[in-house]
Structures are given as structure tokens and as C-alpha cells.
Design an enzyme around this catalytic site. Structure first.
Site, PDB file in Angstrom:
ATOM      1  N   ARG A 177       0.840  -1.217   0.000  1.00 34.56           N
ATOM      2  CA  ARG A 177       0.000   0.000   0.000  1.00 34.56           C
ATOM      3  C   ARG A 177       0.863   1.250   0.000  1.00 34.56           C
ATOM      4  NH1 ARG A 177      -3.020  -0.587   5.173  1.00 34.56           N
ATOM      5  NH2 ARG A 177      -3.869   1.444   4.682  1.00 34.56           N
ATOM      6  N   SER A 192      -6.011  -2.933   9.028  1.00 30.62           N
ATOM      7  CA  SER A 192      -4.586  -3.006   9.340  1.00 30.62           C
ATOM      8  C   SER A 192      -4.363  -2.845  10.852  1.00 30.62           C
ATOM      9  CB  SER A 192      -3.870  -1.902   8.555  1.00 30.62           C
ATOM     10  OG  SER A 192      -2.553  -1.741   8.990  1.00 30.62           O
TER      11      SER A 192
HETATM   12  N1  URA Z   1      -1.202   2.466  10.739  1.00 31.12           N
HETATM   13  C1  URA Z   1      -1.327   1.151  10.483  1.00 31.12           C
HETATM   14  O1  URA Z   1      -0.893   0.313  11.279  1.00 31.12           O
HETATM   15  N2  URA Z   1      -1.943   0.770   9.348  1.00 31.12           N
HETATM   16  C2  URA Z   1      -2.441   1.651   8.466  1.00 31.12           C
HETATM   17  O2  URA Z   1      -2.992   1.226   7.470  1.00 31.12           O
HETATM   18  C3  URA Z   1      -2.310   3.023   8.737  1.00 31.12           C
HETATM   19  C4  URA Z   1      -1.688   3.416   9.890  1.00 31.12           C
END
Ligand code: URA
Length: 437
Positions: A177, A192
Site C-alpha cells: 500500500r 490493518s
Molecule cells: N497504521 C497502520 O498500522 N496501518 C495503516 O494502514 C495506517 C496506519
């Protein structure tokens, strides 16, 4: 069984994916059977088309299951007899000067909460709890699972870094990403964060969702949507989640860096410290005590405030640092200081926290690339916070030097430009904007 191309096409066209389809995608990706270009295409389709609550929960669950879920209740373990309800953590979406986890975890422990905190490193202009703790010589952020449990059993709290075992699918997906412009998707951010936090085996989670120019969520509407999603995913997965939307414009507290943020955290644990930092520690801690013990939020907050005043939180902090090998007597100190002086009289009306964070990163307190080293002694002290009066020639901020010595003049000017000065004090702005869940 499912065609990955077909699933990407369905999401591209705005259709929903079933739990089984999502599980299949994450399993294939984790097992290296789905190439990165297909996952990138799917992530972009999700970015534009979104995931509904059910899909987000399924995505979270699949990433959680890609690794190990901690189970402190295992028979014979040091925490086996503790009720699950007492295991509570806190997560912040990231800000500048946000060192709350450092005083918060021991304060919550002093109030009978068990805190298995797996924290992150700095990201972009924001600092990370693990980088701050690594400023303490000897502090081990990579405890194996049995030692992590032993420290929690002994102290009530332990803070470690992300391990290879926790949600490995998220680690791979996040890296993808990051280079495909798909970080800023609310359902993907939700999945996430929640996959990593739920892998801690906790019963409850308190979220600090930062809003404003110094945060990743720039608008209250986006922050509210992220909060709503995370509370919903928690509900689907049997974990109670309380989210606070909190303001992130000027840095939190007065210190931005690593070793200097440890020093400021100790001030809070000694019953002192900047008002905004103390308030946030009390509020987030109050909700943790509420979830762990079933008391009111007000009662929880009062207990946290008392632990900061009576030395019990400080004693837990000392015990946690000692148990993880840290030696606070050898904390790095700045090699020199450069003041950033006001050029006019007035009141500070605004501080651009993002700019302050970026100057700190540029000077060595954070990383431009993943492999860059951090200089723990480098930092910025905010001498005048928003609402405070300053006269021309007085310091607005002070740059604390590390091994590289004095900062380039351009960075001094950039920090000066981060401060707005006006003739009148600005109206007071609340720090806590909203509670959800
Ligand atoms: N922090 C995370 O752990 N994941 C994300 O997608 C964005 C911020």
C-alpha cells in the site's frame, strides 16, 4: 476455487465480496500464490469502491489469522488465572509529540489493568512509541512471547515492538500500500490496525484517533468514519472498543523527539507535565480502567489521576523499564541547543505540528527511509505553546542537537515559520473532540 481476477473485477465494479472470498484472497497473498500486482489492483479497487462493515471485519479476521493470536489464558502460563476482561490496550493513529503510551501503560497497570502493548515505529512526520523506548539504553523491544507474558504478570504492563508472528499479512500488504498510493483507505487502515491489535488477545481497546493538520485524518468526518468502523469491527469480533477523536494541530506536550519525550513522560509520571499531555493520559487511561473494571469513566479517570500523583504509576514504569533491561541513568542528552527566536511580540495562535514533526525527522529524530538510523538525543522543545505570550527575541522553540551538532539554518527558519503569532490569544480549543463507542 475462486478466480482472483474475477474477485478483483467484482470489487472494481463495486460489488461486495463474501467472507470466504476475502479469506481466500488473504491466504493466497500470504502464501505467495497471489502476486503483488494482483493485490495492488485489488487494494486500488478497495480504495475507490470501499468495503462494507462485514467485508472489513472479514478482511481484519483473515489478516489476524495470518499470524499468531496471543493467548495469555494458556494453562500453566503466568497470567492463566487473570480474567480476560482485565486485558486492555490503547492505540493512537499517530501524532507529533504523542508519547502518551509511555506514562499511560504503567498508570493503567497501577490501576489493575493488564496492558499487553505491541507498539509501532514512527511513520512519516509522526513519532513512534518503540523509537522512543529504544532511546533508553538496554530497553529490549523484542521480548519473546513468554517473557512478554512474564513482564505483564510481574508489572501489569509491557510495551514491545511488532513481531514477525503478529498479522504478517498486514506487514506485506502495508508495504505494498505504501508504494501504490493506497494507504489512505479507511477500511484498509481499519483492518490493518485492528488485525494487529486484536492479535494481542485483548478484551478491550481504547483508540485515540487524531484529527487535524498534524494527523493522518485531516477532517473530523474521516476520523469519525474510521472510529465507527473500528468500533464496529471490534463488536463483530468480541472486543469492546472505545474511540476518542482528539485534536492534533500543535504537538502534544512540549517535547518532540525520542529521549526528550521519555524525559517528559517521566514528568507526567511524577505528577507534573504539560496540561494537554496529562489530560489525554487521564482520559485514555480512564476509559481503559472503565473497560477493565466496569466502573464509570469518571471513576476510571480519577483513579488514573491519583496514580500519577501518588507515585504508583511511576513505580510501575521503573519496574517495566528494569524488567525490559533499560537503564534510565544512561538516557542520551543533547550535545547542544539552538533557540528559535520570535521576531515579534504577541501570542502564539497556531503551531503547525506536521512541520515541527518534519523538521525533527530531517534533523535525525525520525527516518526518511526505513533503514535510516535515529539519533535519540535530537529533539525539539516547544517553549511557547498555542495561547502563550511571547516577546520578540524570546525563544518559541529550542532545537536539541545530537551527534551531527547544530542544525542547518534552513531548518531553524522552517521551524520558526511553523509558529503563527497574533495580537490576541486565540480562543481555547478542546483537546477531546468526541467519544464514540
Ligand atoms: N497504521 C497502520 O498500522 N496501518 C495503516 O494502514 C495506517 C496506519
Amino acid at each position: 476455487m475462486f478466480s482472483i481476477v474475477e474477485l478483483i473485477g467484482r470489487k472494481r465494479d463495486g460489488q461486495r465480496l463474501s467472507d470466504d472470498e476475502i479469506r481466500h484472497v488473504i491466504e493466497e497473498f500470504s502464501a505467495d500464490r497471489m502476486p503483488a500486482y494482483q493485490m495492488s489492483a485489488l487494494a486500488m479497487a478497495v480504495f475507490f469502491r470501499g468495503l462494507d462493515d462485514r467485508e472489513t471485519a472479514a478482511w481484519t479476521d483473515a489478516m489476524l489469522r495470518s499470524g499468531r493470536v496471543l493467548d495469555f489464558g494458556v494453562a500453566g502460563g503466568p497470567l492463566a488465572s487473570e480474567p480476560r476482561q482485565r486485558f486492555i490496550d490503547k492505540h493512537s493513529t499517530g501524532g507529533v509529540g504523542d508519547k502518551v503510551s509511555l506514562p499511560l501503560a504503567p498508570a493503567a497497570a497501577a490501576c489493575g489493568v493488564l496492558v499487553p502493548m505491541v507498539a509501532g515505529r514512527g511513520l512519516g512526520h509522526t513519532g513512534g512509541t518503540i523509537d522512543k523506548l529504544e532511546a533508553i539504553p538496554g530497553y529490549d523491544v523484542a521480548l519473546p512471547a513468554d517473557r512478554f507474558a512474564a513482564v505483564i504478570a510481574e508489572v501489569g504492563a509491557s510495551i514491545i515492538g511488532q513481531t514477525e508472528e503478529i498479522a504478517p499479512a498486514d506487514k506485506r500488504l502495508y508495504a505494498l500500500r505504501d508504494v501504490t498510493a493506497t494507504v489512505e483507505s479507511i477500511p484498509l487502515i481499519c483492518a490493518s490496525i485492528m488485525s494487529k491489535k486484536l492479535a494481542e488477545g485483548i478484551a478491550g481497546l481504547v483508540l485515540d484517533i487524531k484529527v487535524g493538520p498534524g494527523a493522518f485524518m485531516k477532517t473530523a468526518a474521516d476520523a469519525r468514519e474510521l472510529a465507527r468502523r473500528m468500533v464496529g469491527v471490534g463488536r463483530e469480533m468480541g472486543t469492546r472498543v472505545v474511540a476518542f477523536l482528539t485534536r492534533m494541530d500543535e504537538p502534544l506536550g512540549r517535547m518532540v523527539g525520542n529521549a526528550n519525550e521519555v524525559v517528559e513522560s517521566i514528568e507526567v509520571l511524577e505528577g507534573r507535565g504539560a496540561a494537554d499531555l496529562v489530560e489525554l493520559t487521564e482520559v485514555l487511561g480512564g476509559a481503559m480502567v472503565e473497560l477493565a473494571h466496569g466502573v464509570t469513566f469518571e471513576e476510571g479517570r480519577a483513579r488514573i489521576a491519583k496514580s500519577l500523583q501518588d507515585g504508583t504509576a511511576l513505580a510501575r514504569w521503573d519496574a517495566m523499564v528494569r524488567a525490559q533491561g533499560g537503564d534510565l541513568t544512561r538516557l542520551p542528552v543533547p550535545t547542544g541547543e539552538t533557540p528559535v527566536l520570535a521576531t515579534q511580540d504577541g501570542f502564539v495562535t497556531d503551531i503547525d505540528g506536521r512541520e515541527v514533526g518534519l523538521v525533527a525527522v530531517t534533523l535525525g529524530a525520525g527516518r526518511a527511509r526505513r533503514e535510516d538510523p535515529i539519533d535519540p538525543a535530537v529533539g525539539i522543545r516547544i517553549d511557547r505553546k498555542v495561547g502563550e505570550r511571547v516577546r520578540a527575541g524570546e525563544p518559541l522553540a529550542t532545537i536539541q542537537h545530537g551527534a551531527r551538532g547544530a542544525p542547518p539554518e534552513a531548518q531553524v527558519q522552517r521551524l520558526l515559520a511553523a509558529f503563527s503569532i497574533g495580537e490576541a490569544a486565540p480562543a481555547e480549543r478542546p483537546l477531546i473532540l468526541e467519544r464514540i463507542g
